[in-house]
Design a protein around this motif. Sequence first.
Motif, short mmCIF file in Angstrom:
data_model
loop_
_atom_site.label_atom_id
_atom_site.label_comp_id
_atom_site.label_asym_id
_atom_site.label_seq_id
_atom_site.Cartn_x
_atom_site.Cartn_y
_atom_site.Cartn_z
N ILE A 182 -14.19 -1.25 0.39
CA ILE A 182 -12.98 -0.90 -0.37
C ILE A 182 -13.35 -0.51 -1.80
CG2 ILE A 182 -10.71 -1.72 -1.17
CD1 ILE A 182 -10.83 -1.53 1.85
N ILE B 54 -15.52 -10.90 4.32
CA ILE B 54 -14.73 -10.41 3.19
C ILE B 54 -15.61 -9.60 2.24
CG2 ILE B 54 -13.24 -11.05 1.27
CD1 ILE B 54 -12.34 -13.46 2.75
N PHE C 209 -12.11 -4.37 -19.21
CA PHE C 209 -12.95 -3.98 -18.08
C PHE C 209 -13.84 -5.12 -17.60
CE2 PHE C 209 -16.09 -2.08 -15.43
CZ PHE C 209 -15.30 -1.28 -14.63
N MET D 251 0.83 -1.20 0.00
CA MET D 251 0.00 0.00 0.00
C MET D 251 0.87 1.25 0.00
SD MET D 251 -3.22 -0.93 2.36
CE MET D 251 -4.23 -2.38 2.01
N ALA E 31 1.67 2.74 -3.23
CA ALA E 31 0.61 3.50 -3.89
C ALA E 31 0.81 5.00 -3.66
CB ALA E 31 -0.76 3.06 -3.39
N ILE E 32 1.55 5.37 -2.62
CA ILE E 32 1.70 6.81 -2.33
C ILE E 32 2.58 7.51 -3.37
CG2 ILE E 32 2.44 8.51 -0.61
CD1 ILE E 32 1.59 6.43 1.52
N LEU F 281 -8.65 14.89 -14.18
CA LEU F 281 -7.87 14.70 -15.40
C LEU F 281 -8.66 15.21 -16.61
CD1 LEU F 281 -5.45 13.41 -16.97
CD2 LEU F 281 -6.78 11.30 -17.03
N TYR G 194 -10.01 -11.08 -12.26
CA TYR G 194 -9.81 -9.76 -11.68
C TYR G 194 -8.33 -9.37 -11.75
CZ TYR G 194 -10.40 -5.91 -8.37
OH TYR G 194 -10.43 -4.67 -7.77
N SER H 94 -8.60 -3.67 6.55
CA SER H 94 -8.11 -4.95 6.04
C SER H 94 -7.58 -5.84 7.16
CB SER H 94 -7.02 -4.66 5.01
OG SER H 94 -6.17 -5.75 4.86
N THR I 213 -5.12 -5.57 -0.31
CA THR I 213 -5.98 -5.80 0.85
C THR I 213 -6.15 -7.31 1.00
OG1 THR I 213 -7.10 -3.76 0.26
CG2 THR I 213 -8.19 -5.14 1.87
N ILE J 142 -9.38 -9.47 0.60
CA ILE J 142 -9.96 -9.38 -0.75
C ILE J 142 -9.11 -10.20 -1.71
CG2 ILE J 142 -10.52 -7.81 -2.64
CD1 ILE J 142 -11.22 -5.71 -0.66
N LEU K 116 -5.84 1.52 -8.67
CA LEU K 116 -6.88 1.30 -7.67
C LEU K 116 -7.16 -0.19 -7.49
CD1 LEU K 116 -9.28 4.23 -8.57
CD2 LEU K 116 -7.98 3.94 -6.46
N GLU L 193 -10.29 10.91 -12.08
CA GLU L 193 -10.56 10.94 -13.52
C GLU L 193 -11.24 12.27 -13.90
OE1 GLU L 193 -9.52 8.70 -15.71
OE2 GLU L 193 -9.30 6.80 -14.64
N ILE M 40 -2.71 7.89 -18.38
CA ILE M 40 -3.05 8.27 -17.00
C ILE M 40 -4.42 7.72 -16.63
CG2 ILE M 40 -3.29 10.17 -15.35
CD1 ILE M 40 -1.63 11.90 -17.13
N ALA M 41 -5.37 7.91 -17.55
CA ALA M 41 -6.74 7.49 -17.25
C ALA M 41 -6.81 6.00 -16.94
CB ALA M 41 -7.66 7.83 -18.42
N MET M 42 -6.09 5.20 -17.71
CA MET M 42 -6.15 3.74 -17.52
C MET M 42 -5.31 3.30 -16.34
SD MET M 42 -8.25 2.75 -19.78
CE MET M 42 -9.04 4.24 -19.26
N VAL N 23 -4.56 -1.59 -5.25
CA VAL N 23 -4.76 -1.41 -3.81
C VAL N 23 -5.75 -2.44 -3.27
CG1 VAL N 23 -5.65 0.14 -2.04
CG2 VAL N 23 -4.12 1.02 -3.80
N SER N 24 -6.78 -2.74 -4.04
CA SER N 24 -7.74 -3.74 -3.57
C SER N 24 -7.06 -5.11 -3.47
CB SER N 24 -8.98 -3.80 -4.47
OG SER N 24 -8.68 -4.37 -5.71
N ILE O 146 -4.78 4.83 -13.63
CA ILE O 146 -5.50 5.08 -12.38
C ILE O 146 -6.32 3.84 -12.00
CG2 ILE O 146 -7.39 6.41 -11.34
CD1 ILE O 146 -6.40 8.81 -13.03
N ILE O 147 -6.98 3.27 -13.01
CA ILE O 147 -7.81 2.09 -12.73
C ILE O 147 -6.92 0.93 -12.27
CG2 ILE O 147 -9.41 0.43 -13.75
CD1 ILE O 147 -10.33 2.60 -15.65
#
Lengths: 542, 344
Positions: B51, B44, A439, A323, A326-327, B66, A385, B109, A373, A376, A366, B63, A358-360, A369-370, A362-363
């Motif tokens: 989350i 979970i 997606f 995590m 991610a910073i 941006l 996934y 978490s 966790t 998850i 994120l 977004e 950048i747009a992609m 990060v999940s 970001i996804i």
Amino acid sequence: MTTTARALPLAKRYDTGILRWVTTVNHKDIGVLYLVTAFTFFLVGGIESLLIRLQLGEPNNTLLSPEAYNQIFTMHGTTMIFLFVMPLMAGFGNYVVPLMIGARDMAFPRLNALSYWLFLFGGLLLYSSFLLGGAPDAGWFAYAPLTSTQYSPTHGMDFWVLGILMTGVGSTVGSLNFVVTILNLRAPGMKMTKMPMFVWQQLVTSFIILFALPSLTVAATLLFLQRNFSAPFYLAPQGGDPLLWQHLFWFFGHPEVYILILPAFGIISEVLPVFSRKPIFGYSAVAYSGVAIGFLGFTVWAHHMFAVGLNPIADAIFSLDSMIIAIPTSVKIFNWIATIWGGKINFKAPFLFAVGFIAMFIIGGLSGVSLATVPIDFQVEDTYYVVAHLHYVLFGGSVFAIFAGIYYWFPKITGRLLSDRVGKLHFWIMFIGFNLTFFPMHILGLLGMPRRIYTYGSQYGWDTLNLLETIGAFIIALSILTFLWNLFTSLRGGEKAGNDPWDAHTLEWTTTSPPPAYNFAAIPTVHSRRPFWDQKYPHLAD
Amino acid sequence: MSRKKIFSPQKILLTIGLLSGLGLAGCAGSPTWFEPASSNAALITHLGTIIFGIAIAVFVIVESLLIFSVVRFSRKRDGEPAQIEGNTRFEIAWTAAPALILVVVFFLSLQTLTRVAYSPATDPAGAPASANALHVRVVGHQWWWEFDYPDQNIVTANELHVPVNTVVNFDLESVDVIHSFWVPQLAGKTDVIPGHVNHAWFQASQTGTFHGQCAEFCGTEHALMRFDVVVQTSDQFQAWVTQQQAPVATMTGAAAQGEQLFLNGACIACHTINGTKAQGKVGPNLTHLASRSLFAGASFDNNAANLKRWLSDPPAMKPGTQMPNLHLSQSDIDALVAFLTSLK
Ligand SMILES: [Cu+2]
């Protein structure tokens, strides 16, 4: 700064045509060789992905046998990582880094040629397995003991090991060369803190390669000894441990992700300022966050192993480290947006690809990060996934950046511009195809579809999304055809680029397109981060 | 090309909404952890909802920033933009903001992790060890699952029966390569690794049949290494246990003929039938084969027609399977299937 109007006399060229390419030690030629070869492997890996998508387009499909499917997805992953993105970034680095730092060539031109040829022959060796008894079939991270002769009896895994080792030596030599070049051959006045951002990211990437690859080399060598000389390093019944492979592999494998993405960060950090007509926002933050990512990348490998039954405390520590990465990554994203902010955007294809990146990304960040966790991760790891996540990072990220780089530097390399209109068309087809393909994989993963299965039944409710993804994959293929068309028509009759078609900032644009063998008639002296911009716009200088 | 229209946030949101809608449409029958059926899986799912909520919020904000900056600063205008090189206050803010969010994510978490990682029936610090916990040994084989109930003396394959509202503790072992034990609606993954004994647990909160599958690529038939988990009331479960413990019934007619073929043929090298000389351990225990609804890694309906197809050429049905084609005659196959379908 000196003008480049003056030309230097050249030694008589005895090597033309094919001989020139085989014997060259010039960094720009080698860069082109890397770029063209890596792109060819991209097309091959792309065809493999189309086969994968065809097979999964409908439930219970029998287009491919399970054996063929397993070989193809193994080769797809191995190709895209080791034979496409890594060498393609090395290609940009080779071509651009010496120009950007005002050098005449890389520090060790002949070693540089060696790196390329090791890469090419390593790749060919790997692919020859298809003709010599069967390709590797244990996935790109090749978990033991599935890779042992008992469970993978063809020679595929031997080819995999040797191919990986060979390209690995090439990467190591190449990285050393980058480090020495960047540390020693910068033009007078170009302090480290004045280096272009792409050079920074190449430097960090080269260090990561130098420290991460040995772990893969050891892992692969042990595997080779196990397969051919009965040394059971990874075989539990004979006292070995399959988890040894996972630790060694991911100690390389996670930094590898940054090897694939940091040069992309570098490209984006060059393109955005030029097309926003502003300096990069927060130069130091962007540079040092890259360094931070490089270090932290070595502390998170076990986040690929949350389900192997490490104890929960170890899981928690690796989760925390992941995590933390991610910073610095979000810092970069905000700095890029701030670079665009307040600019005067020159809305050209390279910029469009950079924004798409950048747009992609970001996804991808994120979903990352999940995945960090832990609970998850227990549910989503090894499902579609994860496949979605890694493609948002490596395709939405690296590949979009690669195209930004191609549209940006193509005029410098060839002297001609790629068509901007076709470039934007290419972008939109690829953007739509990419999202249509990847997606829905997030959703499929949440609906319980594991990765790496060659077939599935219709009782699970996965049919529609899979069909959609297959259609998306062919839309991506169409976008690549659009690009190739643009490439060929522009090479023949594209608009002449001149030295500086983008009104850019860095030294490579001060010389001719393509640059002469020696790059600069006189080595420029540098006073700022944007030497060329400051020369053109002294009243707006840094 | 009018990029403003294509780039509008509404369109992007709409696309995402549409795609998710499609996803939900496909949901019927999917083994998704968003419909948990155990107390631990529900934890979970709860964490996941939070989350993903945070992620979607961050996604929309960043977004939008941006897209706004691109649209806003693409407008034609005179003069060069101000050459701003940075702003320490802003940079501190956007370093601190993600850090704060991540602290929250990490603690949520951690909270869930400590509750799903340790079985309440063995947790030294947690609830008192429950004597009622069921213990099952799971053995991964290329490409089918073996389930042993040591306390009940039952060995079965590909169909796991457990009582509802009871903690079930699993020991996970593999005889060949790495597999991963996963029942999305009941428990996240735990890898099954040769040379290691891993542990997993769940406590089902509703009855029903739940889809499980191998989640670590394990070779040719990784895709057909599935299993079912049948969660039953404790009475139903007791009845199942009693049935599984019963010896093989006396066979008559074609079934008796099939039994002889079985016990005098190659089958016994690989398969066990309790109380007979068939004690092979390579393939599934067949003592109560007919009580199971699927076979061969829970990939095919267990009926006479499919069993005949299977015996006539296993690799034709499941390419790569470890059970070879034994080139049986049609009459032998008929007799064997008569026997197999009587193994209630
Ligand atoms: Cu498996």
